[in-house]
Design a protein around this motif. Structure first.
Motif, PDB file in Angstrom:
ATOM      1  N   MET A  84       0.830  -1.213   0.000  1.00  0.00           N
ATOM      2  CA  MET A  84       0.000   0.000   0.000  1.00  0.00           C
ATOM      3  C   MET A  84       0.860   1.257   0.000  1.00  0.00           C
ATOM      4  N   THR A  85       0.240   2.356  -0.437  1.00  0.00           N
ATOM      5  CA  THR A  85       0.905   3.659  -0.410  1.00  0.00           C
ATOM      6  C   THR A  85      -0.163   4.737  -0.312  1.00  0.00           C
ATOM      7  N   GLY A  86       0.149   5.833   0.355  1.00  0.00           N
ATOM      8  CA  GLY A  86      -0.814   6.926   0.501  1.00  0.00           C
ATOM      9  C   GLY A  86      -0.552   7.733   1.749  1.00  0.00           C
ATOM     10  N   GLU A  87      -0.924   8.996   1.708  1.00  0.00           N
ATOM     11  CA  GLU A  87      -0.783   9.880   2.865  1.00  0.00           C
ATOM     12  C   GLU A  87      -2.067   9.806   3.672  1.00  0.00           C
ATOM     13  N   VAL A  88      -1.944   9.759   4.990  1.00  0.00           N
ATOM     14  CA  VAL A  88      -3.115   9.648   5.859  1.00  0.00           C
ATOM     15  C   VAL A  88      -3.287  10.938   6.663  1.00  0.00           C
ATOM     16  N   THR A  89      -4.570  11.277   6.945  1.00  0.00           N
ATOM     17  CA  THR A  89      -4.859  12.459   7.760  1.00  0.00           C
ATOM     18  C   THR A  89      -5.335  12.022   9.138  1.00  0.00           C
ATOM     19  N   LEU A  90      -5.503  12.974  10.026  1.00  0.00           N
ATOM     20  CA  LEU A  90      -5.943  12.652  11.390  1.00  0.00           C
ATOM     21  C   LEU A  90      -7.302  11.955  11.400  1.00  0.00           C
ATOM     22  N   ARG A  91      -8.160  12.306  10.434  1.00  0.00           N
ATOM     23  CA  ARG A  91      -9.491  11.694  10.372  1.00  0.00           C
ATOM     24  C   ARG A  91      -9.522  10.423   9.529  1.00  0.00           C
ATOM     25  N   GLY A  92      -8.350  10.005   9.052  1.00  0.00           N
ATOM     26  CA  GLY A  92      -8.299   8.743   8.323  1.00  0.00           C
ATOM     27  C   GLY A  92      -8.483   8.847   6.822  1.00  0.00           C
ATOM     28  N   ARG A  93      -8.530  10.064   6.280  1.00  0.00           N
ATOM     29  CA  ARG A  93      -8.647  10.188   4.826  1.00  0.00           C
ATOM     30  C   ARG A  93      -7.304   9.835   4.175  1.00  0.00           C
ATOM     31  N   VAL A  94      -7.376   9.228   2.993  1.00  0.00           N
ATOM     32  CA  VAL A  94      -6.162   8.838   2.262  1.00  0.00           C
ATOM     33  C   VAL A  94      -5.976   9.822   1.111  1.00  0.00           C
ATOM     34  N   LEU A  95      -4.821  10.507   1.099  1.00  0.00           N
ATOM     35  CA  LEU A  95      -4.546  11.542   0.095  1.00  0.00           C
ATOM     36  C   LEU A  95      -3.585  11.027  -0.983  1.00  0.00           C
ATOM     37  N   ALA A  96      -3.615  11.708  -2.122  1.00  0.00           N
ATOM     38  CA  ALA A  96      -2.808  11.303  -3.282  1.00  0.00           C
ATOM     39  C   ALA A  96      -1.316  11.504  -3.030  1.00  0.00           C
ATOM     40  N   ILE A  97      -0.501  10.714  -3.715  1.00  0.00           N
ATOM     41  CA  ILE A  97       0.966  10.801  -3.635  1.00  0.00           C
ATOM     42  C   ILE A  97       1.558  10.722  -5.042  1.00  0.00           C
TER      43      ILE A  97
END
Length: 781
Positions: A712-725
């Motif tokens: 897996m790959t991806g940036e995570v936020t405090l609320r658990g959203r997965v952002l683009a890389i």
């Protein structure tokens, strides 16, 4: 008042071509037309008078009544001379004006006309007016004669004795250097006043024309005198220089002037160079200033101001060259062909500024060389790595000792044309110091609106860079300032896949290295399996530079083996070396790298992540251990600040969903957590490990196992959203090489996955995730 005779005269008529006879005029002319000769003979038998009238069109051989002017001159025949070829030369004297009313249609032998003779007597009651007109006319003619020294010198005195205004007008008209049409115009004026006005107008015009002509002649004379003076001074200077032993300097100046004549440049540029050559002539040959001036003039003469090469306009030829020289790189090839198509349609087209960005060894520099060959452009390479002085780009001012033009002007001088392909290599390695901002100097070079008049400090004359095709190369865009990056069209040159490396090695590198090491196809063969093993087990890079070195190693060892075998057995001339997958270690030694394959069984707290490195993609295992303690988090593996923050964010997210998954809050207070990423000697940073760390933490805390065949790959936020890389192509390639089945990718990266070739995605399940719930759902058993 002007009186007219009431009785019409009948006289033979001779038509004149291209000339007008005036009253009082004595002239001789030749006759060769039959009707004209018969009219003359008839006149001699009768009164000896004849009517001379001008033809409207000199080209008419047999004129009729309508082809003649209405007003002519009644003349007396003075002399006739017969010449060979039936030509008759006649001498006549004009007596007075005559008006032709009609011709005698019954006479077919020659023209005969009914004429009205006009008298030019001036009324006695207007004697004062006639005197005024006489004086004014004499004054005008005197002014006219002053500009024409070839006129009869006694004409002015002679005209002073004429007291009839009509006679004076006719006499002056004879001497005017005007065409017969204007003389005919004066002849036709029956009114003396009108005749006077027209003649005065003609005289004033001729006086003005003469003044202008003399002015022009004076200017030309001054120029000739100036050139003559310069010639004499140069001859004197030549003699002085020869006496001083400096004749070489003069010959150099002559050579410069000869080169200037052949130079393709605008008048502005030529004028500037001419001034510099003049200055060079006046400088002593032994002085240091002479050497500086000579170098400057030579530079100006060698620059291609208006000299351009003809570009290739064959799309087919350009495409074949690009395909032959490079495997893959479809985006770069497509952009170059688009540029060529626009240039062919517009016959000009603005040259784009392309920046090829990618890891080392991916062929960025060689692409530029192939593009130059495809477009039939001159190729100039400018290495910008380590350039830190603004003068390297803009040039040094002439006042400094050892001054020289900048690299751009020097590149044009090297190319010899104003429209080469100029490669700005390693543009991301440019540095700055106290001597100036080098990047700012490049802004003017790479701005299509400004580089039409690029000013080099040494050259001083503006250079036109608008027709130069600039191609820049860089390993990364992070070190390039935003304003400079904005002026370039960035094209990503990504890492090569194993299949692309295999084709590049087989089609390009192998033949190149064999030729370099003197080996023919009959001496050595490398099997496909051996090439694939070199790529997999002996190189780890995004490009093919190390791969080429390994093939070179094999070629050198094979050359040694062939020569040793020939020396051992002189009869054995045809020694052949075969490199296979099984004997590859004989030439390259033990394998350097091993594939980081997927784990055989699911484990707790171990998650496979995907990373982008300067040598391509890689897979990294993230390990998490939970042990009794005080709730501290330990991070190891040389993580950067961004990656450390991702670990803290992952822990916060897991704590926030603890109640939902029945995780006691005491777990986070009574245990310490250790997060480690192997290969601790390698620095790592970036936000794309966020989902990996969060999943590993969740697995370690809950005891749930993580699938071994997933990455897996991806940036995570405090609320658990997965952002683009970024770097997806390299990451997907690394997952495939590791033998993984499924890859979790941020949903926002769907467009990037679609651009990746099917060759890379084949055999992989790519799952798009929007938040950590979906990640945990797919990753945990």
């Amino acid at each position: 008042m002007i009186t007219k005779t009431e009785q019409l005269l009948i006289l033979p008529v001779i038509s004149l071509r291209g000339m007008t006879v005036l009253p009082g005029m004595v002239i001789h002319f030749d006759l060769n037309r039959e009707k004209s000769v018969q009219a003359l003979e008839y006149a001699m038998m009768k009164s000896g008078r004849i009517f001379l009238v001008t033809q409207k069109d000199p080209g008419v051989d047999v004129p009729e009544e309508e082809d003649l002017y209405r007003v002519g001159t009644i003349s007396a025949v003075k002399q006739i001379t017969r010449l060979p070829n039936k030509i008759v030369r006649v001498l006549v004297e004009g007596i007075g004006r005559g008006i032709l009313h009609e011709t005698n249609k019954e006479n077919t032998k020659f023209l005969e006309g009914y004429l009205e003779q006009v008298s030019d007597e001036w009324p006695k009651e207007d004697e004062m007016e006639q005197e005024a007109m006489l004086r004014q006319l004499r004054e005008y003619f005197a002014a006219f004669a002053a500009h024409y020294p070839k006129l009869d010198k006694n004409a002015v005195q002679r005209y002073a004795q004429i007291h009839s205004i009509g006679k004076l007008i006719d006499q002056i008209t004879m001497n005017l250097p005007v065409g017969y049409e204007k003389k005919q115009e004066i002849l036709e004026m029956i009114s003396i006043k009108e005749r006077y006005e027209i003649l005065c107008t003609h005289l004033l015009n001729e006086i003005e024309i003469a003044r202008v002509r003399e002015d022009l002649a004076g200017r030309m004379r001054e120029r000739v005198d100036k050139n003559q003076k310069e010639y004499l001074l140069r001859e004197q200077l030549r003699y002085i220089r020869e006496e001083l032993g400096e004749e070489g300097s003069f010959s150099d100046a002559d050579q410069f002037e000869e080169a200037l004549k052949a130079l393709e440049a605008s008048d502005e540029v030529k004028e500037k160079i001419k001034k510099e050559i003049t200055r060079f002539r006046n400088v002593m040959g032994s002085s240091s200033e002479s050497a500086v001036e000579r170098a400057y003039i030579e530079t100006l003469l060698e620059l291609p101001w208006d000299h351009a090469s003809k570009d290739n306009e064959s799309m087919k030829r350009a495409k074949n060259i690009l395909e032959k020289d490079h495997y893959g790189l479809s985006q770069v090839k497509e952009r170059i062909l688009e540029f060529l198509a626009v240039r062919c349609l517009t016959k000009k087209g603005e040259s784009p500024i392309i920046c090829l960005v990618g890891p080392p060894g991916t062929g960025k520099t060689s692409i530029a060389k192939s593009v130059a060959r495809a477009l039939s452009k001159k190729y100039v390479r400018i290495c910008l790595g380590g350039v830190r002085d603004e003068a390297e780009i803009r040039g040094h001012r002439k006042t400094y000792v050892g001054a020289m033009p900048g690299r751009i002007a020097a590149g044009l001088k090297q190319a010899g044309v104003k429209n080469p392909l100029m490669l700005l290599d390693e543009i991301d390695k440019v540095s700055n110091d106290y001597k100036g901002d080098t990047f700012s100097a490049l802004l003017e070079v790479l701005d299509g609106e400004q580089n039409v008049r690029f000013r080099d400090h040494y050259v001083e004359i503006p250079l036109d860079l608008s027709e130069v095709l600039f191609i820049a190369t860089a390993n990364t865009t992070q070190t390039i300032p935003r304003p400079l990056l904005d002026r370039m069209e960035v094209i990503e040159v990504n890492s090569y896949t194993e299949n692309e490396k295999f084709h590049i090695a087989k089609d390009h590198l192998l033949g190149k290295q064999m030729e370099k090491n003197g080996i023919t196809k009959q001496m050595m063969t490398i099997q496909d399996g051996a090439l694939k093993n070199i790529i997999t087990y002996y190189t780890k890079e995004a490009g093919v530079r190390e791969l080429e070195r390994k093939i070179g190693d094999i070629c050198r060892k094979s050359a040694k083996e062939i020569l040793e075998a020939r020396e051992a057995d002189e009869k054995q001339e045809s020694v052949r070396v075969r490199v296979t997958a099984s004997n590859l270690d004989k030439y390259l030694g033990k394998r350097k790298y091993s594939l980081d394959k997927a784990n055989k069984e699911p484990q707790v707290g171990i998650v496979r992540g995907l990373a982008w490195t300067s040598v391509g993609g890689d897979t990294l295992q993230t390990e998490v251990n939970m042990m009794p303690g005080k709730g501290d988090i330990e991070l190891t593996g040389q993580m950067g600040d961004v990656m450390k923050e991702s670990a803290i964010i992952g822990m916060s997210y897991v704590r926030s969903i603890g109640e939902k998954y029945h995780i006691s809050p005491e777990v986070f207070k009574e245990n310490d957590f250790h997060i480690h990423i192997p290969e601790g000697a390698v620095p790592k940073d970036g936000p794309s490990a966020g989902v990996t760390m969060a999943t590993a933490l969740f697995s370690a805390i809950t005891g749930k196992m993580v699938r071994s065949d997933i990455a897996m790959t991806g940036e995570v936020t405090l609320r658990g959203r997965v952002l683009a890389i970024g770097g997806l192509k390299e990451k997907i390639l690394a997952a495939k090489m590791a033998g993984l089945k499924e890859v979790l990718v941020p949903a926002d990266n769907r467009k990037d996955i679609e651009e990746i070739s099917e060759e890379i995605k084949e055999g992989l399940i790519i799952t798009y995730v929007k938040d950590m719930k979906e990640v945990l759902k797919h990753a945990l058993l």
